[in-house]
Design a protein around this motif. Structure first.
Motif, PDB file in Angstrom:
ATOM      1  N   ALA A   1       0.825  -1.216   0.000  1.00  0.00           N
ATOM      2  CA  ALA A   1       0.000   0.000   0.000  1.00  0.00           C
ATOM      3  C   ALA A   1       0.857   1.263   0.000  1.00  0.00           C
ATOM      4  N   TRP A   2       1.903   1.306   0.824  1.00  0.00           N
ATOM      5  CA  TRP A   2       2.745   2.504   0.895  1.00  0.00           C
ATOM      6  C   TRP A   2       3.543   2.685  -0.388  1.00  0.00           C
ATOM      7  N   THR A   3       3.931   1.594  -1.003  1.00  0.00           N
ATOM      8  CA  THR A   3       4.656   1.727  -2.279  1.00  0.00           C
ATOM      9  C   THR A   3       3.757   2.346  -3.340  1.00  0.00           C
ATOM     10  N   ARG A   4       2.513   1.901  -3.395  1.00  0.00           N
ATOM     11  CA  ARG A   4       1.580   2.467  -4.366  1.00  0.00           C
ATOM     12  C   ARG A   4       1.279   3.939  -4.067  1.00  0.00           C
ATOM     13  N   GLN A   5       1.180   4.292  -2.778  1.00  0.00           N
ATOM     14  CA  GLN A   5       0.930   5.684  -2.416  1.00  0.00           C
ATOM     15  C   GLN A   5       2.091   6.582  -2.858  1.00  0.00           C
ATOM     16  N   ILE A   6       3.315   6.073  -2.649  1.00  0.00           N
ATOM     17  CA  ILE A   6       4.494   6.865  -3.079  1.00  0.00           C
ATOM     18  C   ILE A   6       4.475   7.055  -4.592  1.00  0.00           C
TER      19      ILE A   6
ATOM     20  N   GLY B   1       9.481  11.273  -1.735  1.00  0.00           N
ATOM     21  CA  GLY B   1       9.608   9.936  -1.165  1.00  0.00           C
ATOM     22  C   GLY B   1      10.053  10.000   0.295  1.00  0.00           C
ATOM     23  N   GLN B   2      11.017  10.876   0.593  1.00  0.00           N
ATOM     24  CA  GLN B   2      11.501  10.978   1.970  1.00  0.00           C
ATOM     25  C   GLN B   2      10.424  11.528   2.901  1.00  0.00           C
ATOM     26  N   ARG B   3       9.662  12.546   2.406  1.00  0.00           N
ATOM     27  CA  ARG B   3       8.620  13.133   3.246  1.00  0.00           C
ATOM     28  C   ARG B   3       7.527  12.111   3.570  1.00  0.00           C
ATOM     29  N   ILE B   4       7.142  11.359   2.555  1.00  0.00           N
ATOM     30  CA  ILE B   4       6.097  10.344   2.815  1.00  0.00           C
ATOM     31  C   ILE B   4       6.580   9.309   3.828  1.00  0.00           C
ATOM     32  N   GLU B   5       7.838   8.880   3.693  1.00  0.00           N
ATOM     33  CA  GLU B   5       8.356   7.875   4.617  1.00  0.00           C
ATOM     34  C   GLU B   5       8.512   8.447   6.026  1.00  0.00           C
TER      35      GLU B   5
ATOM     36  N   ALA C   1      10.001  -7.681   3.507  1.00  0.00           N
ATOM     37  CA  ALA C   1       8.919  -7.669   2.518  1.00  0.00           C
ATOM     38  C   ALA C   1       9.297  -6.696   1.389  1.00  0.00           C
ATOM     39  N   LEU C   2       9.117  -7.114   0.139  1.00  0.00           N
ATOM     40  CA  LEU C   2       9.529  -6.324  -1.032  1.00  0.00           C
ATOM     41  C   LEU C   2       8.337  -6.115  -1.956  1.00  0.00           C
ATOM     42  N   TRP C   3       8.179  -4.841  -2.412  1.00  0.00           N
ATOM     43  CA  TRP C   3       7.170  -4.550  -3.438  1.00  0.00           C
ATOM     44  C   TRP C   3       7.728  -3.497  -4.394  1.00  0.00           C
ATOM     45  N   VAL C   4       7.427  -3.671  -5.661  1.00  0.00           N
ATOM     46  CA  VAL C   4       7.943  -2.776  -6.708  1.00  0.00           C
ATOM     47  C   VAL C   4       6.769  -2.278  -7.535  1.00  0.00           C
ATOM     48  N   GLU C   5       6.710  -0.931  -7.712  1.00  0.00           N
ATOM     49  CA  GLU C   5       5.723  -0.295  -8.587  1.00  0.00           C
ATOM     50  C   GLU C   5       6.460   0.397  -9.729  1.00  0.00           C
ATOM     51  N   ARG C   6       5.890   0.256 -10.960  1.00  0.00           N
ATOM     52  CA  ARG C   6       6.537   0.843 -12.146  1.00  0.00           C
ATOM     53  C   ARG C   6       5.538   1.704 -12.927  1.00  0.00           C
ATOM     54  N   ASP C   7       6.033   2.868 -13.393  1.00  0.00           N
ATOM     55  CA  ASP C   7       5.293   3.735 -14.331  1.00  0.00           C
ATOM     56  C   ASP C   7       6.114   3.776 -15.617  1.00  0.00           C
ATOM     57  N   ALA C   8       5.776   2.881 -16.543  1.00  0.00           N
ATOM     58  CA  ALA C   8       6.588   2.740 -17.756  1.00  0.00           C
ATOM     59  C   ALA C   8       6.541   4.001 -18.611  1.00  0.00           C
TER      60      ALA C   8
ATOM     61  N   THR D   1      10.365   3.982 -11.324  1.00  0.00           N
ATOM     62  CA  THR D   1      10.261   2.700 -10.622  1.00  0.00           C
ATOM     63  C   THR D   1      10.483   2.948  -9.129  1.00  0.00           C
ATOM     64  N   VAL D   2       9.544   2.482  -8.304  1.00  0.00           N
ATOM     65  CA  VAL D   2       9.627   2.629  -6.839  1.00  0.00           C
ATOM     66  C   VAL D   2       9.733   1.227  -6.201  1.00  0.00           C
ATOM     67  N   GLU D   3      10.791   1.057  -5.445  1.00  0.00           N
ATOM     68  CA  GLU D   3      10.992  -0.209  -4.715  1.00  0.00           C
ATOM     69  C   GLU D   3      10.999   0.096  -3.214  1.00  0.00           C
ATOM     70  N   ARG D   4      10.185  -0.640  -2.486  1.00  0.00           N
ATOM     71  CA  ARG D   4      10.130  -0.442  -1.031  1.00  0.00           C
ATOM     72  C   ARG D   4      10.285  -1.785  -0.316  1.00  0.00           C
TER      73      ARG D   4
END
Length: 450
Positions: free
Chosen positions: A51-56, A74-78, A119-126, A131-134
């Motif tokens: 969820a946090w990866t998608r929000q970022i 990214g830093q502010r959200i975290e 736990a690893l999750w990756v979101e991509r905007d091609a 690419t966001v990896e958390r």
């Protein structure tokens, strides 16, 4: 002076047991929670991380493709997320990396090596090349923190007094029948020490064994007191005559005018003392013979050897009257016996055979292979109609010239029963004399040959 320890409390014992049961249940629940937390935390961390990866990613899609802007958002959200979890008291560890056009634009823990178990999750905007990896570490050690201890211990601490108070009341009420039984016993003792009537049956299944045990004890005590009273009555009955003889002859000896009277009084005095001594010995033997056999278990004994031993003890009396004792015995004959009572049985049977046989007669003692003892004498015998009565205490066949207490066969019968044997009377060979048969177990006695 030795200090007497305080009596233990059954109520306290039950309450401690109740507390230990509660503690055991709580520990089992705690172990289940710890195990469940480890499983749930992994699943929960994976969902939160996704969820946090998608929000970022959603926040970065509204920004221009500037690496500094992406890193800043990214830093502010975290930081916002970390502040929220710190406020809740949940420590957390996470790492964010952002790529723009294939180049690393942001790393929240630059230089730190990546390890497994996160736990690893990756979101991509091609379309925009973002690419966001958390990564987030599951917090499975939360149960060992002070906040978790407060959360888990509070139900036990707060509920314990409210559970122990009803338990205390229940146990006290439950023990009332036991206290009532103790009070009944105490009141009975105050009323009369001889009041050994059984307690009434308890309606409670748990107290029934206690009531039964107390009643069995009272029954044994009542039987013991009855035996003691019977023994005292028997002793008074049997010693009354010889003591009177002793007293009369003592007075005659004091008042004797010549040596002949003194001699006659002395003879009567010795006979009275001998009769009293014999009566005491017989009474003690009778009392030992009827005691319960729970005091000592029977021991393996050679019956043939015991017969030879008791015949040797009776031999001097037989020699005085010229009576021949013949023993026919199968050797060895091993049986579980109470030696003392068995010796009393043989002494009485063999002694009676010698006493009632005429001078120069013969007494036959036979131990056959079936482990049956037969003692045959050449005396006057006992009429068949009286053979059952001679086993009663103090009963003597009418017309007997021999002195006696009437306890010999009563002693023999009780001693035989204690050793698992049966004793019976029959006529001797040819209808003369008396045959005493002692059969052990299921053995039978054959009629002896003349």
């Amino acid at each position: 002076m030795t200090k007497t320890p305080a009596p233990k409390s059954l109520l306290r014992r039950l309450l401690i047991g109740f507390m230990l049961v509660m503690l055991g249940i709580w520990l089992a629940a705690l172990a289940h929670i710890v195990k469940q937390v480890k499983v749930d935390k992994v699943r929960q961390t994976a969902a939160v991380n996704r969820a946090w990866t998608r929000q970022i990613m959603l926040n970065m899609q509204s920004l221009p493709p500037d690496p500094a802007a992406l890193a800043r958002i990214g830093q502010r959200i975290e930081d916002l997320r970390l502040d929220m979890f710190r406020e809740f008291g949940y420590p957390t560890q996470a790492r964010i990396r952002v790529w723009l056009g294939g180049q690393l634009a942001y790393d929240s823990a630059a230089g730190t090596p990546l390890d497994d178990g996160w736990a690893l999750w990756v979101e991509r905007d091609a379309a925009r090349g973002i690419t966001v990896e958390r990564r987030e570490k599951p917090d499975s050690d939360w149960v060992f923190t002070p906040s978790a201890a407060n959360y888990l211990l509070s139900p036990l601490v707060y509920s314990l007094p409210f559970m122990l108070l009803p338990a205390w009341l229940i146990v006290r009420v439950g023990l009332r029948p036991l206290r009532a039984m103790a009070q009944a016993l105490e009141a009975r003792e105050l009323e009369s020490r001889a009041d050994l009537a059984p307690l009434p049956a308890s309606p409670y299944r748990e107290l029934a064994p206690v009531v039964d045990a107390v009643n069995r004890l009272m029954r044994r005590l009542s039987e013991r007191l009855a035996r003691e009273h019977e023994f005292l009555a028997d002793a008074a009955h049997e010693l009354k005559t010889p003591l009177s003889v002793v007293q009369i002859n003592a007075h005659l000896m004091e008042a004797a005018a010549d040596a002949a009277q003194k001699t006659e009084a002395g003879t009567g005095l010795r006979e009275g003392v001998a009769r009293a001594t014999h009566a005491v010995h017989q009474l003690l033997a009778y009392e030992r013979a009827r005691q319960e056999s729970t005091d000592a278990p029977p021991q393996e004994q050679d019956l043939a050897a015991l017969l030879r031993e008791r015949i040797a003890v009776a031999a001097p009396l037989a020699l005085q009257r010229g009576i021949d004792i013949e023993l026919r015995a199968s050797s060895p004959a091993i049986l579980p016996l109470h030696r003392e009572s068995m010796a009393a049985l043989l002494d009485n049977v063999i002694g009676n055979a010698i006493k009632y046989s005429p001078d120069g007669a013969r007494v036959d003692v036979c131990l056959d292979a079936g482990r049956c003892i037969t003692v045959t004498d050449q005396g006057p015998g006992i009429p068949p109609a009286l053979r059952a009565r001679v086993f009663e205490r103090f009963y003597r066949v009418p017309g007997q010239d021999q002195a006696g207490s009437g306890l010999g066969l009563a002693i023999a019968e009780r001693a035989a029963a204690r050793n698992g044997a049966r004793i019976a009377l029959d006529g001797g060979p040819g209808g003369h004399g008396l045959a005493v048969r002692i059969a052990f177990g299921d053995a039978g006695c054959a009629t002896p040959s003349p």
